[in-house]
Scaffold this motif. Structure first.
Motif, short mmCIF file in Angstrom:
data_model
loop_
_atom_site.label_atom_id
_atom_site.label_comp_id
_atom_site.label_asym_id
_atom_site.label_seq_id
_atom_site.Cartn_x
_atom_site.Cartn_y
_atom_site.Cartn_z
N GLN A 1 -2.13 1.22 12.51
CA GLN A 1 -2.65 0.69 11.46
C GLN A 1 -3.82 -0.44 12.14
O GLN A 1 -4.43 -1.26 11.26
CB GLN A 1 -1.92 -0.05 10.59
N VAL A 2 -4.15 -0.17 13.41
CA VAL A 2 -5.26 -0.97 13.88
C VAL A 2 -6.70 -0.25 14.27
O VAL A 2 -6.43 0.77 14.82
CB VAL A 2 -4.78 -1.68 15.19
N ALA A 3 -7.91 -0.72 14.02
CA ALA A 3 -8.92 0.00 14.38
C ALA A 3 -9.71 -0.99 15.19
O ALA A 3 -9.56 -2.20 14.83
CB ALA A 3 -9.93 0.14 13.02
N TRP A 4 -10.27 -0.67 16.35
CA TRP A 4 -10.57 -1.39 17.25
C TRP A 4 -11.98 -1.10 18.09
O TRP A 4 -12.06 -0.15 17.96
CB TRP A 4 -9.77 -1.86 18.20
N PHE A 5 -12.51 -2.09 18.67
CA PHE A 5 -13.74 -1.86 19.53
C PHE A 5 -13.67 -2.66 20.65
O PHE A 5 -13.34 -3.76 20.57
CB PHE A 5 -15.05 -1.70 18.71
N GLU A 6 -14.43 -2.41 21.51
CA GLU A 6 -14.54 -3.37 22.82
C GLU A 6 -16.02 -3.27 23.10
O GLU A 6 -16.64 -2.34 22.93
CB GLU A 6 -13.86 -2.94 24.13
N LEU A 7 -16.57 -4.55 23.22
CA LEU A 7 -18.02 -4.55 23.95
C LEU A 7 -17.70 -5.59 25.30
O LEU A 7 -17.04 -6.31 25.57
CB LEU A 7 -18.82 -5.63 22.90
N PRO A 8 -18.97 -5.27 26.21
CA PRO A 8 -18.83 -6.02 27.47
C PRO A 8 -19.05 -7.44 27.32
O PRO A 8 -20.10 -7.88 26.66
CB PRO A 8 -19.82 -5.06 28.44
#
Length: 164
Positions: A144-151
């Motif tokens: 139930q977790v949506a995520w993203f990463e950025l440098p």
């Protein structure tokens, strides 16, 4: 003496509109950031009410915190992506929405989670996949977790893109 209108009733004073819980949370966090209370740690988490005001509050929280962490370059991109994930969570969520930001190993990670409706319902940034693929270093959905990463630095480490 107070005026009386044609119907014999006294006019009501103008209604006072109080800010939402989400707006108050964003204002309190901004004050903490400006006063220096919230800039040293590299992890932050907020619990938002599942109301339309959550999108704007989440955006404000992310920008203020990233600015305090010295990540102003990432703030604009994160603001857009946080807004998209929180909007998606609002469409699917029954309860509160948690926004988490964390910086570690040269990456800024954002997670949006909530109590989602229905047994098979999952957060799914399906309409936003192209936006996530264009702007995020990597992204996905896990439970139930949506995520993203950025440098958080100059270049994005070689992470994969897509859904877990």
């Amino acid at each position: 003496m107070r005026a009386i209108d044609r119907r014999g009733a006294r006019p009501r004073p103008p209604a006072v509109r109080l800010p939402s819980r989400n707006a108050l949370l964003a204002m309190a966090d901004a004050l903490a950031v400006r006063s220096g209370w919230a800039g040293r740690e590299r992890e932050a988490s907020w619990l938002l009410s599942a109301r339309p005001s959550a999108v704007q509050a989440a955006r404000r929280l992310a920008v203020a915190r990233l600015s305090a962490w010295g990540l102003r370059r990432q703030a604009e991109t994160a603001e857009v992506l946080v807004g998209e994930l929180v909007s998606d969570a609002l469409r699917r969520c029954d309860g509160r929405i948690r926004l988490e930001l964390r910086v570690e190993d040269g990456l800024l990670r954002c997670e949006v989670s909530g109590v989602f409706a229905g047994a098979g319902a999952r957060p799914g940034p399906a309409p936003h996949r192209s936006l996530l693929a264009r702007l995020a270093c990597c992204w996905g959905v896990c439970g139930q977790v949506a995520w993203f990463e950025l440098p958080a630095g100059r270049a994005c480490p070689g992470h994969s893109r897509g859904v877990d």
